[in-house]
Write a protein that holds these residues in place. Sequence first.
Motif, PDB file in Angstrom:
ATOM      1  N   GLU A  24       0.830  -1.202   0.000  1.00 18.51           N
ATOM      2  CA  GLU A  24       0.000   0.000   0.000  1.00 18.51           C
ATOM      3  C   GLU A  24       0.866   1.254   0.000  1.00 18.51           C
ATOM      4  O   GLU A  24       0.569   2.232  -0.695  1.00 18.51           O
ATOM      5  CB  GLU A  24      -0.935  -0.009   1.204  1.00 18.51           C
ATOM      6  CG  GLU A  24      -2.010  -1.092   1.118  1.00 18.51           C
ATOM      7  CD  GLU A  24      -3.077  -0.933   2.182  1.00 18.51           C
ATOM      8  OE1 GLU A  24      -2.915  -0.073   3.067  1.00 18.51           O
ATOM      9  OE2 GLU A  24      -4.074  -1.666   2.115  1.00 18.51           O
ATOM     10  N   ARG A  25       1.956   1.226   0.769  1.00 14.73           N
ATOM     11  CA  ARG A  25       2.839   2.386   0.817  1.00 14.73           C
ATOM     12  C   ARG A  25       3.538   2.600  -0.521  1.00 14.73           C
ATOM     13  O   ARG A  25       3.695   3.728  -0.989  1.00 14.73           O
ATOM     14  CB  ARG A  25       3.863   2.202   1.931  1.00 14.73           C
ATOM     15  CG  ARG A  25       3.292   2.407   3.328  1.00 14.73           C
ATOM     16  CD  ARG A  25       4.329   2.123   4.399  1.00 14.73           C
ATOM     17  NE  ARG A  25       3.881   2.612   5.701  1.00 14.73           N
ATOM     18  CZ  ARG A  25       4.545   2.428   6.830  1.00 14.73           C
ATOM     19  NH1 ARG A  25       5.710   1.763   6.815  1.00 14.73           N
ATOM     20  NH2 ARG A  25       4.086   2.904   7.970  1.00 14.73           N
ATOM     21  N   ALA A  26       3.969   1.510  -1.162  1.00 11.48           N
ATOM     22  CA  ALA A  26       4.657   1.625  -2.449  1.00 11.48           C
ATOM     23  C   ALA A  26       3.738   2.218  -3.512  1.00 11.48           C
ATOM     24  O   ALA A  26       4.129   3.121  -4.265  1.00 11.48           O
ATOM     25  CB  ALA A  26       5.174   0.256  -2.897  1.00 11.48           C
ATOM     26  N   PHE A  27       2.494   1.731  -3.580  1.00  9.95           N
ATOM     27  CA  PHE A  27       1.557   2.265  -4.566  1.00  9.95           C
ATOM     28  C   PHE A  27       1.198   3.714  -4.250  1.00  9.95           C
ATOM     29  O   PHE A  27       1.000   4.537  -5.156  1.00  9.95           O
ATOM     30  CB  PHE A  27       0.305   1.396  -4.638  1.00  9.95           C
ATOM     31  CG  PHE A  27       0.515   0.116  -5.394  1.00  9.95           C
ATOM     32  CD1 PHE A  27       0.898   0.135  -6.725  1.00  9.95           C
ATOM     33  CD2 PHE A  27       0.331  -1.111  -4.782  1.00  9.95           C
ATOM     34  CE1 PHE A  27       1.099  -1.034  -7.434  1.00  9.95           C
ATOM     35  CE2 PHE A  27       0.534  -2.292  -5.473  1.00  9.95           C
ATOM     36  CZ  PHE A  27       0.918  -2.257  -6.811  1.00  9.95           C
ATOM     37  N   ASP A  28       1.119   4.034  -2.960  1.00  9.29           N
ATOM     38  CA  ASP A  28       0.845   5.412  -2.569  1.00  9.29           C
ATOM     39  C   ASP A  28       1.965   6.331  -3.043  1.00  9.29           C
ATOM     40  O   ASP A  28       1.708   7.436  -3.550  1.00  9.29           O
ATOM     41  CB  ASP A  28       0.695   5.501  -1.046  1.00  9.29           C
ATOM     42  CG  ASP A  28       0.418   6.925  -0.580  1.00  9.29           C
ATOM     43  OD1 ASP A  28      -0.702   7.417  -0.810  1.00  9.29           O
ATOM     44  OD2 ASP A  28       1.328   7.545   0.004  1.00  9.29           O
ATOM     45  N   LEU A  29       3.210   5.875  -2.924  1.00  3.53           N
ATOM     46  CA  LEU A  29       4.330   6.690  -3.387  1.00  3.53           C
ATOM     47  C   LEU A  29       4.292   6.881  -4.895  1.00  3.53           C
ATOM     48  O   LEU A  29       4.579   7.973  -5.405  1.00  3.53           O
ATOM     49  CB  LEU A  29       5.657   6.042  -2.970  1.00  3.53           C
ATOM     50  CG  LEU A  29       5.963   6.009  -1.467  1.00  3.53           C
ATOM     51  CD1 LEU A  29       7.300   5.333  -1.218  1.00  3.53           C
ATOM     52  CD2 LEU A  29       5.953   7.412  -0.873  1.00  3.53           C
ATOM     53  N   LEU A  30       3.937   5.825  -5.645  1.00  4.79           N
ATOM     54  CA  LEU A  30       3.827   5.952  -7.099  1.00  4.79           C
ATOM     55  C   LEU A  30       2.767   6.979  -7.481  1.00  4.79           C
ATOM     56  O   LEU A  30       2.964   7.790  -8.401  1.00  4.79           O
ATOM     57  CB  LEU A  30       3.497   4.594  -7.725  1.00  4.79           C
ATOM     58  CG  LEU A  30       4.605   3.547  -7.708  1.00  4.79           C
ATOM     59  CD1 LEU A  30       4.069   2.207  -8.211  1.00  4.79           C
ATOM     60  CD2 LEU A  30       5.790   3.992  -8.565  1.00  4.79           C
ATOM     61  N   GLU A  31       1.645   6.970  -6.763  1.00  4.40           N
ATOM     62  CA  GLU A  31       0.582   7.934  -7.062  1.00  4.40           C
ATOM     63  C   GLU A  31       1.019   9.351  -6.718  1.00  4.40           C
ATOM     64  O   GLU A  31       0.704  10.309  -7.435  1.00  4.40           O
ATOM     65  CB  GLU A  31      -0.694   7.564  -6.310  1.00  4.40           C
ATOM     66  CG  GLU A  31      -1.356   6.299  -6.844  1.00  4.40           C
ATOM     67  CD  GLU A  31      -2.745   6.094  -6.265  1.00  4.40           C
ATOM     68  OE1 GLU A  31      -3.246   6.997  -5.552  1.00  4.40           O
ATOM     69  OE2 GLU A  31      -3.334   5.040  -6.538  1.00  4.40           O
ATOM     70  N   ARG A  32       1.753   9.490  -5.619  1.00  2.13           N
ATOM     71  CA  ARG A  32       2.252  10.817  -5.254  1.00  2.13           C
ATOM     72  C   ARG A  32       3.245  11.320  -6.300  1.00  2.13           C
ATOM     73  O   ARG A  32       3.283  12.516  -6.626  1.00  2.13           O
ATOM     74  CB  ARG A  32       2.897  10.787  -3.867  1.00  2.13           C
ATOM     75  CG  ARG A  32       1.898  10.586  -2.743  1.00  2.13           C
ATOM     76  CD  ARG A  32       2.568  10.508  -1.377  1.00  2.13           C
ATOM     77  NE  ARG A  32       1.605  10.101  -0.365  1.00  2.13           N
ATOM     78  CZ  ARG A  32       0.759  10.937   0.252  1.00  2.13           C
ATOM     79  NH1 ARG A  32       0.790  12.222  -0.042  1.00  2.13           N
ATOM     80  NH2 ARG A  32      -0.086  10.488   1.151  1.00  2.13           N
ATOM     81  N   MET A  33       4.053  10.428  -6.840  1.00  2.45           N
ATOM     82  CA  MET A  33       4.982  10.811  -7.896  1.00  2.45           C
ATOM     83  C   MET A  33       4.224  11.272  -9.130  1.00  2.45           C
ATOM     84  O   MET A  33       4.580  12.272  -9.769  1.00  2.45           O
ATOM     85  CB  MET A  33       5.902   9.637  -8.240  1.00  2.45           C
ATOM     86  CG  MET A  33       6.883   9.273  -7.146  1.00  2.45           C
ATOM     87  SD  MET A  33       7.934   7.863  -7.600  1.00  2.45           S
ATOM     88  CE  MET A  33       8.968   8.615  -8.879  1.00  2.45           C
ATOM     89  N   ALA A  34       3.158  10.550  -9.473  1.00  2.00           N
ATOM     90  CA  ALA A  34       2.354  10.940 -10.638  1.00  2.00           C
ATOM     91  C   ALA A  34       1.718  12.302 -10.415  1.00  2.00           C
ATOM     92  O   ALA A  34       1.703  13.160 -11.312  1.00  2.00           O
ATOM     93  CB  ALA A  34       1.284   9.882 -10.910  1.00  2.00           C
ATOM     94  N   ASP A  35       1.190  12.538  -9.208  1.00  2.00           N
ATOM     95  CA  ASP A  35       0.564  13.831  -8.897  1.00  2.00           C
ATOM     96  C   ASP A  35       1.572  14.962  -8.970  1.00  2.00           C
ATOM     97  O   ASP A  35       1.214  16.108  -9.268  1.00  2.00           O
ATOM     98  CB  ASP A  35      -0.064  13.792  -7.502  1.00  2.00           C
ATOM     99  CG  ASP A  35      -1.298  12.898  -7.438  1.00  2.00           C
ATOM    100  OD1 ASP A  35      -1.854  12.576  -8.508  1.00  2.00           O
ATOM    101  OD2 ASP A  35      -1.703  12.535  -6.318  1.00  2.00           O
ATOM    102  N   ALA A  36       2.853  14.650  -8.697  1.00  2.00           N
ATOM    103  CA  ALA A  36       3.896  15.676  -8.704  1.00  2.00           C
ATOM    104  C   ALA A  36       4.491  15.888 -10.088  1.00  2.00           C
ATOM    105  O   ALA A  36       5.436  16.659 -10.243  1.00  2.00           O
ATOM    106  CB  ALA A  36       4.992  15.307  -7.711  1.00  2.00           C
TER     107      ALA A  36
END
Length: 270
Positions: A24-36
Amino acid sequence: MPPTAEPKSATTPPASSGGVQSLERAFDLLERMADAGGEVGLSELSTSSGLPLPTIHRLMRTLVACGYVRQQPNRRYALGPRLIRLGETSSRLLGTWARPYLARLVEETGETANMALLDGDEVVYVAQVPSRHSMRMFTEVGRRVLPHSTGVGKALLAHTPPEEVRALLARTGMPAATEKTITTADGFLDALEHVREVGYAMDDNEQELGVRCIAVSVPDSPSAAAISISGPAGRVTEAATDKFVPVLREVAEDLSKALATTGGTSPSAG
């Protein structure tokens, strides 16, 4: 779409019952990267997620090893090329899941129904169900257009901050597809304000003369998405628009609920 994504909480939520926290944390980081915008530094991820730097470093090291993230020469991290295949496949599946909902639009409006996503600075059509009329609109799945001349483009960008819209238009330019195409940033921003006021977007002979398109965004879509119906201006009249908009909104809500489920289930027949 697009409607901008809701800002994520500053703290990553704990793993749900039966979930794997590191995933869950890894996918959350990927989504945060996409948002950035696709490239970030570890300190930025730590600030936005609330996770300690050692945890983020460990997760990013694993993502790099798997090819889902790459480390740039400037030591920042960017989304990796292996995500491209996943994105292309999920886009195709999204179109497949959407088709029954588009078919419902065709059944209830009589006009061609489309689904589109915002991919970078362009609108890409991912699904279509054609009208049964002999005179009908047709857009190839996979076709890319600039957002300023389309109903789906307006629906996708309606809730994007004005400065981001201006930057996008500066990158793409605003070529006139017809004499009615909006060709100034101020004019397009005025059109987006109107979309927010009335709750739907309109392409009135702006992409092709003689054709009108009505579009709405798909709420809470994992990727900014919009659905639309298009047809000859003689059939897609103001009176028809009053009938079509509630149908579009209802189908968009139902599609949103389906996309929120793991199975992407189709609507029941009838």
